[in-house]
Design a protein around this motif. Structure first.
Motif, short mmCIF file in Angstrom:
data_model
loop_
_atom_site.label_atom_id
_atom_site.label_comp_id
_atom_site.label_asym_id
_atom_site.label_seq_id
_atom_site.Cartn_x
_atom_site.Cartn_y
_atom_site.Cartn_z
N ILE A 1 -10.64 33.61 -2.46
CA ILE A 1 -9.10 33.72 -1.85
C ILE A 1 -9.05 33.44 -0.41
CG2 ILE A 1 -7.28 35.57 -1.37
CD1 ILE A 1 -8.74 37.38 -3.51
N ILE B 1 -5.75 31.05 -4.32
CA ILE B 1 -6.62 31.92 -5.11
C ILE B 1 -7.50 31.04 -6.37
CG2 ILE B 1 -6.73 34.10 -6.65
CD1 ILE B 1 -4.15 34.75 -5.37
N VAL C 1 -6.48 27.28 -9.96
CA VAL C 1 -6.26 27.63 -8.62
C VAL C 1 -4.70 28.11 -8.38
CG1 VAL C 1 -5.95 26.81 -6.27
CG2 VAL C 1 -7.84 26.08 -7.71
N THR C 2 -4.15 29.02 -7.96
CA THR C 2 -2.81 29.47 -7.73
C THR C 2 -2.55 29.41 -6.14
OG1 THR C 2 -3.25 30.68 -9.53
CG2 THR C 2 -1.00 31.00 -8.14
N ARG D 1 0.43 29.75 -2.79
CA ARG D 1 1.59 30.26 -2.64
C ARG D 1 1.64 30.44 -1.11
NH1 ARG D 1 0.71 36.44 -5.11
NH2 ARG D 1 -1.22 36.69 -4.51
N VAL E 1 -1.81 25.26 -9.32
CA VAL E 1 -0.57 25.59 -9.71
C VAL E 1 0.11 26.40 -8.63
CG1 VAL E 1 0.74 26.42 -11.70
CG2 VAL E 1 -1.68 25.89 -11.97
N GLY E 2 1.38 26.27 -8.36
CA GLY E 2 2.33 26.72 -7.28
C GLY E 2 3.05 28.00 -7.80
N GLU E 3 3.42 28.78 -7.12
CA GLU E 3 4.24 30.07 -7.54
C GLU E 3 5.57 29.79 -6.97
OE1 GLU E 3 0.94 33.35 -7.97
OE2 GLU E 3 2.23 33.42 -6.41
N PRO E 4 6.46 30.12 -7.82
CA PRO E 4 7.86 29.91 -7.37
C PRO E 4 8.09 30.55 -6.06
CG PRO E 4 8.06 31.40 -9.25
CD PRO E 4 6.59 30.87 -9.01
#
Lengths: 190, 198
Positions: free
Chosen positions: A64, A73, A81-82, A84, A187-190
């Motif tokens: 993280i 993350i 991988v996220t 934000r 991957v992005g988060e909204p």
């Protein structure tokens, strides 16, 4: 022996005088009855403002990373991988708490809990309720941060016990940059 | 020298699978703890997962990277309720509909509660592939594709510890908002099972 500094004093020292910090951590997840249900270990690095890296090593590998603007993350087993924005809601997470800057009183109501065992404790209750945390409790040993209890809205407590803490050490900037490994989708988060 | 012949599988996979299925179906009280990653076009989440399933009731907790409560989804014969980390409460007739309505994730919990244990839904058509030990390797059911990537032993039971679940796509998936692509990856660290509320 000299009287151990009070928890509030230690808290303020940590936030105002400790610019960078690294330590090994042992994390225990306690369920609502206080029973430990999961444990993991790893190492953390922080540098004010808002730069941090928490590397979980066992039993799973996860990183993280806060690079000052975004939080990454990466879960190796889940191969994802996220990323934000380090938005408002995240300001109350422990990582940002430890690496944060500015006045804690703006974000938390702070209360001295006094001595319990070898530690001097302080309680921080987030003023905003969106973070999903009820309260943080930080334990200091001889003025040095030693334990962090995070109580969430589900009644669970995430407990970090810190070892080999080193304050104001030179940390390579690369530590706070996250490079997605090849082949893992980000991957992005909204 | 020639490598040792692979030990002959301990019996016919179909028979082993039937025995495994009978054993697991009886354990209607279970709890798993692990991590989940969700991915849809342009969006993705990761969370800690705790799923408790009892006779006629279930509770599913998703938590943030440092344990901060994200959301708790509960369901019993009275209906489903979801509480998020700001204490807002939502309700609906069942958990799958409620999860979809509040988060947009169309995850079929009523199928997942079988697939996650390595079981197909009963009396629903399915295509499946078994490994040599009579464990599900791949399952296609209700328009979902479930791949069993790893199994581990938990208190005498062999259960899935890593799964990859994706929605089966029509020939050419419609891009844009109706794009149905959804992937769920699960890594399970602990299982507890019991015959009933012991």
């Amino acid at each position: 022996a000299t009287e151990a500094p009070g928890a509030i004093q230690s808290l303020n020292r940590f936030f105002n005088e400790v610019k960078s910090y690294t330590a090994a951590f042992h994390q225990d997840l306690l369920d609502e009855t206080g029973k430990p249900v999961q444990e993991s270990t790893g190492r953390l690095w922080i540098e004010r403002p808002n730069k941090f890296r928490w590397n979980y090593d066992k039993p799973y590998k996860q990183q993280i990373v806060g690079d000052g603007g975004k939080i990454w993350i990466h879960d190796e087993e889940l191969q994802q991988v996220t990323v934000r924005e380090m938005g408002q809601a995240l300001l109350d997470t422990p990582a940002v708490l430890l690496a944060g800057k500015g006045r804690l009183e703006d974000q938390f109501t702070i209360k001295n809990l006094g001595t319990q065992g070898k530690l001097e404790w302080v309680q921080l209750v987030p003023r905003k309720k969106e973070s999903g945390f009820e309260e943080f409790r930080i334990g200091f040993e001889k003025g040095k941060i030693r334990q962090l209890d995070l109580v969430d809205g589900l009644g669970q407590t995430t407990r970090y016990t810190l070892r080999d803490g080193m304050e104001n050490v030179k940390i390579s900037p690369a530590r706070f940059v996250f490079e997605p490994p090849p082949g893992v989708d980000v991957v992005g988060e909204p | 020298c020639a490598s040792l012949p692979e030990p002959a599988p301990p019996g016919d996979p179909e028979a082993l699978f039937a025995a495994r299925r009978a054993e697991l179906v009886a354990l209607t009280v279970w709890e798993l703890r692990g991590r989940v990653a969700l991915r849809a076009p342009g969006e993705g989440w990761q969370a800690g997962l705790r799923w408790l399933h009892r006779d006629g009731a279930q509770a599913l907790d998703l938590t943030g990277p440092f344990g901060g409560g994200y959301l708790r989804l509960t369901e019993d014969d009275g209906g489903a309720r979801l509480t998020d980390s700001s204490r807002r409460v939502y309700e609906a007739a069942d958990a799958t509909m409620l999860l979809a309505r509040t988060t947009g994730w169309q995850v079929p919990l009523d199928g997942l509660d079988h697939w996650v244990r390595g079981l197909p839904l009963p009396d629903v058509p399915a295509r499946r592939e078994l490994d040599a030990h009579g464990r599900l390797k791949r399952l296609v059911q209700r328009g979902w594709n479930i791949e069993y990537l790893a199994y581990a032993e938990f208190a005498g039971h062999e259960l899935p510890s890593r799964l990859y679940i994706s929605r089966e796509l029509p020939a050419e998936p419609a891009a844009g908002p109706e794009d149905p692509r959804l992937e769920v990856r699960l890594a399970i660290q602990s299982w507890r099972l019991a015959a009933r509320d012991s």
